[in-house]
Design a protein around this motif. Structure first.
Motif, PDB file in Angstrom:
ATOM      1  N   TYR A  15      41.207  38.658  32.656  1.00  0.00           N
ATOM      2  CA  TYR A  15      40.819  39.937  33.197  1.00  0.00           C
ATOM      3  C   TYR A  15      40.351  40.585  31.781  1.00  0.00           C
ATOM      4  N   ALA A  16      39.123  41.301  31.915  1.00  0.00           N
ATOM      5  CA  ALA A  16      38.615  42.041  30.793  1.00  0.00           C
ATOM      6  C   ALA A  16      38.574  43.406  31.045  1.00  0.00           C
ATOM      7  N   TYR A  17      38.838  44.398  30.087  1.00  0.00           N
ATOM      8  CA  TYR A  17      39.038  45.655  30.474  1.00  0.00           C
ATOM      9  C   TYR A  17      38.315  46.303  29.135  1.00  0.00           C
ATOM     10  N   ALA A  18      37.580  47.302  29.246  1.00  0.00           N
ATOM     11  CA  ALA A  18      36.973  47.939  28.101  1.00  0.00           C
ATOM     12  C   ALA A  18      37.647  49.190  27.546  1.00  0.00           C
ATOM     13  N   GLN A  19      37.482  48.966  26.086  1.00  0.00           N
ATOM     14  CA  GLN A  19      38.007  50.006  25.217  1.00  0.00           C
ATOM     15  C   GLN A  19      37.588  51.635  25.464  1.00  0.00           C
ATOM     16  N   GLU A  20      36.256  51.406  26.014  1.00  0.00           N
ATOM     17  CA  GLU A  20      35.593  52.799  26.112  1.00  0.00           C
ATOM     18  C   GLU A  20      36.316  53.751  27.434  1.00  0.00           C
ATOM     19  N   GLU A  21      36.935  52.621  28.545  1.00  0.00           N
ATOM     20  CA  GLU A  21      37.579  52.954  29.539  1.00  0.00           C
ATOM     21  C   GLU A  21      38.754  53.551  29.186  1.00  0.00           C
ATOM     22  N   ALA A  22      39.346  52.660  28.410  1.00  0.00           N
ATOM     23  CA  ALA A  22      40.881  53.216  27.820  1.00  0.00           C
ATOM     24  C   ALA A  22      40.794  54.512  27.258  1.00  0.00           C
ATOM     25  N   ASP A  23      39.507  54.745  26.382  1.00  0.00           N
ATOM     26  CA  ASP A  23      39.525  55.821  25.863  1.00  0.00           C
ATOM     27  C   ASP A  23      39.267  57.062  26.752  1.00  0.00           C
ATOM     28  N   HIS A  24      38.719  56.874  27.724  1.00  0.00           N
ATOM     29  CA  HIS A  24      38.456  57.960  28.630  1.00  0.00           C
ATOM     30  C   HIS A  24      39.981  58.432  29.290  1.00  0.00           C
ATOM     31  N   TRP A  25      40.803  57.310  29.719  1.00  0.00           N
ATOM     32  CA  TRP A  25      42.086  57.709  30.188  1.00  0.00           C
ATOM     33  C   TRP A  25      42.904  58.226  29.172  1.00  0.00           C
ATOM     34  N   VAL A  35      31.573  36.454  35.198  1.00  0.00           N
ATOM     35  CA  VAL A  35      32.108  37.521  35.781  1.00  0.00           C
ATOM     36  C   VAL A  35      32.143  37.349  37.380  1.00  0.00           C
ATOM     37  N   THR A  36      33.413  37.464  37.958  1.00  0.00           N
ATOM     38  CA  THR A  36      33.399  37.341  39.381  1.00  0.00           C
ATOM     39  C   THR A  36      33.549  38.478  40.243  1.00  0.00           C
ATOM     40  N   MET A  37      34.246  39.317  39.912  1.00  0.00           N
ATOM     41  CA  MET A  37      34.692  40.437  40.627  1.00  0.00           C
ATOM     42  C   MET A  37      35.556  41.536  39.901  1.00  0.00           C
ATOM     43  N   ALA A  38      35.385  42.609  40.461  1.00  0.00           N
ATOM     44  CA  ALA A  38      36.425  43.882  39.918  1.00  0.00           C
ATOM     45  C   ALA A  38      37.921  43.490  40.055  1.00  0.00           C
ATOM     46  N   ARG A  39      38.707  44.360  39.311  1.00  0.00           N
ATOM     47  CA  ARG A  39      40.197  44.080  39.461  1.00  0.00           C
ATOM     48  C   ARG A  39      40.435  45.280  40.424  1.00  0.00           C
ATOM     49  N   THR A  40      41.379  44.879  41.527  1.00  0.00           N
ATOM     50  CA  THR A  40      41.687  45.867  42.546  1.00  0.00           C
ATOM     51  C   THR A  40      43.313  46.424  41.942  1.00  0.00           C
ATOM     52  N   PRO A  41      43.330  47.858  41.781  1.00  0.00           N
ATOM     53  CA  PRO A  41      44.678  48.207  41.396  1.00  0.00           C
ATOM     54  C   PRO A  41      45.732  48.049  42.559  1.00  0.00           C
ATOM     55  N   CYS A  42      46.740  48.133  42.177  1.00  0.00           N
ATOM     56  CA  CYS A  42      48.000  47.907  42.963  1.00  0.00           C
ATOM     57  C   CYS A  42      49.051  48.787  42.780  1.00  0.00           C
ATOM     58  N   GLN A  43      50.252  48.733  43.511  1.00  0.00           N
ATOM     59  CA  GLN A  43      51.318  49.741  43.195  1.00  0.00           C
ATOM     60  C   GLN A  43      52.045  49.069  42.040  1.00  0.00           C
ATOM     61  N   PHE A  54      50.706  48.029  39.468  1.00  0.00           N
ATOM     62  CA  PHE A  54      49.987  48.592  38.345  1.00  0.00           C
ATOM     63  C   PHE A  54      50.450  50.311  38.328  1.00  0.00           C
ATOM     64  N   ALA A  55      50.584  50.918  39.292  1.00  0.00           N
ATOM     65  CA  ALA A  55      51.087  52.266  39.244  1.00  0.00           C
ATOM     66  C   ALA A  55      52.397  52.449  38.720  1.00  0.00           C
ATOM     67  N   PHE A  61      42.683  55.911  39.781  1.00  0.00           N
ATOM     68  CA  PHE A  61      42.094  54.636  38.886  1.00  0.00           C
ATOM     69  C   PHE A  61      40.863  54.102  39.834  1.00  0.00           C
ATOM     70  N   THR A  62      40.971  54.021  41.074  1.00  0.00           N
ATOM     71  CA  THR A  62      40.009  53.690  42.088  1.00  0.00           C
ATOM     72  C   THR A  62      38.910  54.803  42.183  1.00  0.00           C
TER      73      THR A  62
END
Length: 226
Positions: free
Chosen positions: A73-83, A126-134, A136-137, A149-150
Motif C-alpha cells: 500500500y502506497a500513500y503520498a506525503q503530499e496527502e499526509a501534508d494536507h491532513w 497499481v491495482t486499486m484505491a484503498r477503501t477506508p474502514c472503521q 482505520f478510523a 477521508f472518502t
C-alpha cells in the motif's frame, strides 16, 4: 504545432520512497476483540518485497487486506501534508497503515494497471484505491474519519508485485508504463462512473488489463451486473 503527448508514455519521474513501513505490533481492535495489523512503523535499511508484500509484514484481516493484488500500500506525503494542516497533528510514515510513504509520484493520479520500478529491481503495478474502514478510523481517533477521508478522494493505491526486489527509504520511483485508458485509482474510487467501469471491464475482458477481483466487483456493480 507539436503532437499531443501519448498518455501511455510515462514522462520523467522525480518520485522517491520517503519511508518503508512494516507492522510494528498487532493491536486489539473494536469491542469484539478483533486484531489489526494497521500499526505500521518505518524501517531502517533494505527490505525484501515478494508477491505477498514486505518480508515480515502481516495482515490480520486477510479477507479485506493483503494478497497478491493488495501486496503493498502506497500513500503520498503530499496527502499526509494536507491532513497535517487539516488535523493539526503530526502524521508520521506508517500512521495511515501504508507500506510506502512516497513523494513526487502521483499515487492517486495513477491509472489502474500503471507500472512502476522502485529502487534497482522491484517492479509493481497499481491495482486499486484503498477503501477506508472503521479500523482505520479507530486507529486515527478522528471523528467521522471514514467519511472525511472518502470525501477527500485521494486514498492512496494498492500495488501488485511483478518483479520481486528490495526497497529502502530514498529509493527512486520510476513510472515505467501507463495503460492509456485514463481511469485513475482516485477517479474510480470517487465516482465509479459507468463510463469508467465500461473501460475497465472492456480492458479486462480483452486481456489488455488484469483487473483485481475486488475492483472488478465494483466495476460490475457500476454496470448494474451485481
Amino acid at each position: 504545432m507539436p503532437p499531443a503527448p501519448d498518455p501511455s508514455t510515462p514522462g520523467p519521474s522525480s518520485g522517491r520512497v520517503l519511508a518503508v513501513c512494516r507492522v510494528h505490533q498487532l493491536q486489539l481492535d473494536g469491542a469484539r476483540g478483533d486484531v489489526t495489523a494497521i500499526d505500521k512503523r518505518p524501517l531502517d535499511g533494505a527490505v525484501d518485497v515478494g508477491r505477498l508484500g514486505l518480508r515480515g509484514d502481516v495482515q490480520a484481516d486477510r479477507e479485506d487486506h493483503g494478497g497478491p493484488d493488495k501486496a503493498v500500500y502506497a500513500y503520498a506525503q503530499e496527502e499526509a501534508d494536507h491532513w497535517t494542516g487539516v488535523l493539526q497533528r503530526d502524521l508520521p510514515p506508517g500512521l495511515f497503515g501504508e507500506n510506502l510513504r512516497t513523494t513526487g509520484v502521483d499515487v492517486d493520479g495513477a491509472e489502474v494497471g500503471e507500472r512502476w520500478r522502485v529502487g534497482e529491481r522491484l517492479e509493481v503495478e497499481v491495482t486499486m484505491a484503498r477503501t477506508p474502514c472503521q479500523t482505520f478510523a479507530r486507529h486515527l481517533g478522528e471523528e467521522r474519519w471514514v467519511r472525511r477521508f472518502t470525501e477527500r478522494g485521494r486514498p492512496g493505491a494498492y500495488l501488485r508485485v511483478l518483479v520481486p526486489g528490495e526497497v529502502r527509504a530514498g529509493d527512486p520511483i520510476e513510472v515505467l508504463s501507463r495503460p492509456g485508458h485514463g481511469v485513475t485509482t482516485a477517479a474510480f474510487f470517487a465516482e465509479r462512473s459507468p463510463e469508467d467501469a465500461r473501460v475497465l471491464r472492456g480492458a479486462h475482458d480483452d486481456g489488455s488489463l488484469r483487473v483485481a477481483p475486488a475492483l472488478l466487483a465494483y466495476v460490475d456493480r457500476a454496470l448494474g451486473r451485481a
